[in-house]
Design a protein around this motif. Sequence first.
Motif, short mmCIF file in Angstrom:
data_model
loop_
_atom_site.label_atom_id
_atom_site.label_comp_id
_atom_site.label_asym_id
_atom_site.label_seq_id
_atom_site.Cartn_x
_atom_site.Cartn_y
_atom_site.Cartn_z
N UNK A 153 0.82 -1.22 0.00
CA UNK A 153 0.00 0.00 0.00
C UNK A 153 0.85 1.27 0.00
N UNK A 154 2.15 1.13 0.29
CA UNK A 154 2.97 2.34 0.45
C UNK A 154 4.27 2.36 -0.33
N UNK A 155 4.75 1.22 -0.77
CA UNK A 155 6.11 1.16 -1.30
C UNK A 155 6.21 1.64 -2.76
N UNK A 156 7.23 2.45 -2.99
CA UNK A 156 7.59 2.83 -4.37
C UNK A 156 9.11 2.74 -4.47
N UNK A 157 9.60 2.23 -5.59
CA UNK A 157 11.04 2.12 -5.78
C UNK A 157 11.43 2.93 -7.01
N UNK A 158 12.48 3.73 -6.83
CA UNK A 158 12.95 4.53 -7.97
C UNK A 158 14.48 4.50 -7.99
N UNK A 159 15.05 5.11 -8.98
CA UNK A 159 16.52 5.18 -9.08
C UNK A 159 17.05 6.07 -7.94
N UNK A 160 18.20 5.71 -7.40
CA UNK A 160 18.78 6.46 -6.28
C UNK A 160 19.01 7.92 -6.67
N UNK A 161 19.50 8.13 -7.88
CA UNK A 161 19.76 9.50 -8.35
C UNK A 161 18.50 10.35 -8.35
N UNK A 162 17.41 9.74 -8.88
CA UNK A 162 16.15 10.47 -8.95
C UNK A 162 15.66 10.86 -7.56
N UNK A 163 15.79 9.94 -6.62
CA UNK A 163 15.30 10.21 -5.26
C UNK A 163 16.17 11.27 -4.59
N UNK A 164 17.51 11.17 -4.83
CA UNK A 164 18.40 12.19 -4.24
C UNK A 164 18.06 13.59 -4.79
N UNK A 165 17.76 13.65 -6.08
CA UNK A 165 17.39 14.96 -6.67
C UNK A 165 16.08 15.47 -6.09
N UNK A 166 15.12 14.55 -5.98
CA UNK A 166 13.82 14.95 -5.42
C UNK A 166 13.98 15.47 -4.00
N UNK A 167 14.88 14.84 -3.24
CA UNK A 167 15.08 15.20 -1.83
C UNK A 167 16.05 16.37 -1.68
N UNK A 168 16.62 16.74 -2.82
CA UNK A 168 17.64 17.79 -2.83
C UNK A 168 18.82 17.46 -1.92
#
Lengths: 414, 221
Positions: free
Chosen positions: A213-228
């Motif tokens: 119900x909660x999990x999403x997996x993405x590329x580490x780079x994309x997540x680092x960019x999203x999180x700044x």
Amino acid sequence: MFFLAIRHLLSRKRQTALIFLGISMGTMMFAIISGLQLGMREFVVDRLLSNTAHIRISARDQSVDKDEMTRRFYPQGEMISWLSPPSGKREEAHILYPQGWFDRLREDPEVVAYSPTLNMSVIISKADTRHPAVLVGVVPALYEKVLDISQYIQQGSLDVLKNSGNRVIVGNLLLESLGARLGDTIMVSSGQAELRPLKIAGVLSLSVEDVDKTLMIASLNDVQQLNKTPGQINEISVALVDINLAQAMAGAWALVSRDKVESWEEVNASFLQIFVFQDIVRITVTTAILVVAAFGIYNVLSIIVNQKRREIAILRSIGYPPSMILQLFLIQGVMLGFSGALFGLLVGFGLNLYIETIELNVHIGSGNTLIISFAPSIYIMGFAMAFFSAILASLLPALAASRLTPIDIIRSEI
Amino acid sequence: MGISCQRLIKSFGEPPTVIIKGIDLNIEDGDFVSISGRSGSGKSTLLYLLSTLDLPSSGSVMIDGQSPAELSVDALHQFRNESLGFVFQFHYLLPELTALENALLPARKNNNVDAKTHVNALFELFDIQTARDKLPSQLSGGEQQRVAIVRALSMKPRYLFADEPTGNLDSVNSKIVMDILKKANKEWGMTLILVTHEPDYAAMAEKEIFLKDGVIVNTAS
């Protein structure tokens, strides 16, 4: 003495059959209860391990500490009383020196693989629907070496995350909540700034509701960019050669690091606690049944020893020593324990095969039938419990028989 | 080598009741000895002391040149198995075994397969061949006692101890049993020690011992 022991057993068929059935019932129940419990446990552990590494290294939160602030700002030791004590977090938790961990893990022969990740809580939206989720940034090539996630991906594959491209693999129940489909674009917000579009490139299902119900997996780079937070990670998942070493190794690593190091058992302690209770219930029920059966053996053999005093006297007088008299009665207990345990386990095995085919109105994993464990350890333990309780139960009457002397018996008969 | 005892005393209970009061006795190989006396005179107790089934309170028993008290448990039981035969007032046959299986019990201890031929011959000799495959409950009292004697003779023992073997039998069966015991002594050379309260049977022995209150009061040869 086998010959005589068998004749003794056959001469009282009803008592023999009752004890035999008692022991069989005990081992059969053990096989069925254990099969059900351990089957579900294997299923749950398997799902837990698909989502939890053998060892998880995660960043500790850096909270602002009142005493530390006092020492820093007033190093002379003044008496300070804060009207409003400082509190809060200094910064978002992240592993401060990941390279140090990578070097250590690479050189450790017990480590199969490791995978750095950045986990963050996000709000996702599609049209007017919003939903909280956990976004995990991974390096796919490393991630799949640590967690066997690929088998749970129903559509797409982990490869779609190899290159940064704002793609995401989403839990099937989360997808359902959003009313989205494969190929759709969802908006993801870290809560800091703008929404970021991510394309659904895969769907996974671990059959664990909270996760799906909660999990999403993405590329580490994309997540680092999203999180700044470029270059930052807040978790390292580790796979070991021997899962049983997880707790010891996590303990040793925790001693030399300020990061939080937990074995999969610690991470899932509440689940494992349930397993302990299950074990207690299972063994208690089986022990109760076997104790009743063992008392049956004890009572029947005690009565028989009393009834067979004349025969014991004559056996002693024709040259059968006490050790052979002991054997005579012990063998009877052993034969009942052996055959009863074997029969009960065979019936239990058969019933387990049948139970496994019964279709229920619930989804368990990919099917709708109960998951049964046929682990050899169940049958070995069930057999050992029944066999040794039968030996113990027959030992006392057998010892009593072996201590009878022919002359005492003959005198008491006159 | 026979059986001998010196200053044999046996007491029971606390305070001790002395049953056998200092008996000296010598039995040669091949003897037929009867022990008789009134009830409570100690005749069965003396038989059990001579036959290794019981140990004396004091004094000594030597059988076949060895003292039962000094033998290990296993050696004593092996000696009983190979050299001693017992016939009791009650047959003590194992009810779940056939007559033949009962008779072969002593041989079964050491897997003595040769005994079967001998036992079958004894069944024929004692005219109970039809009883071989029957359970004890299917036999008459006389047949049961004859099967018990076959069991006692199955290992061709050197010493045969009989404790009131005719006590539960009618006169016809008693005579059959006594004839068998005499045959074992005369023809096969077994040393026979018989406890009986029947004067006629006691008189068959070469040596009669009469017990009274634990003491030998009369010996006749």
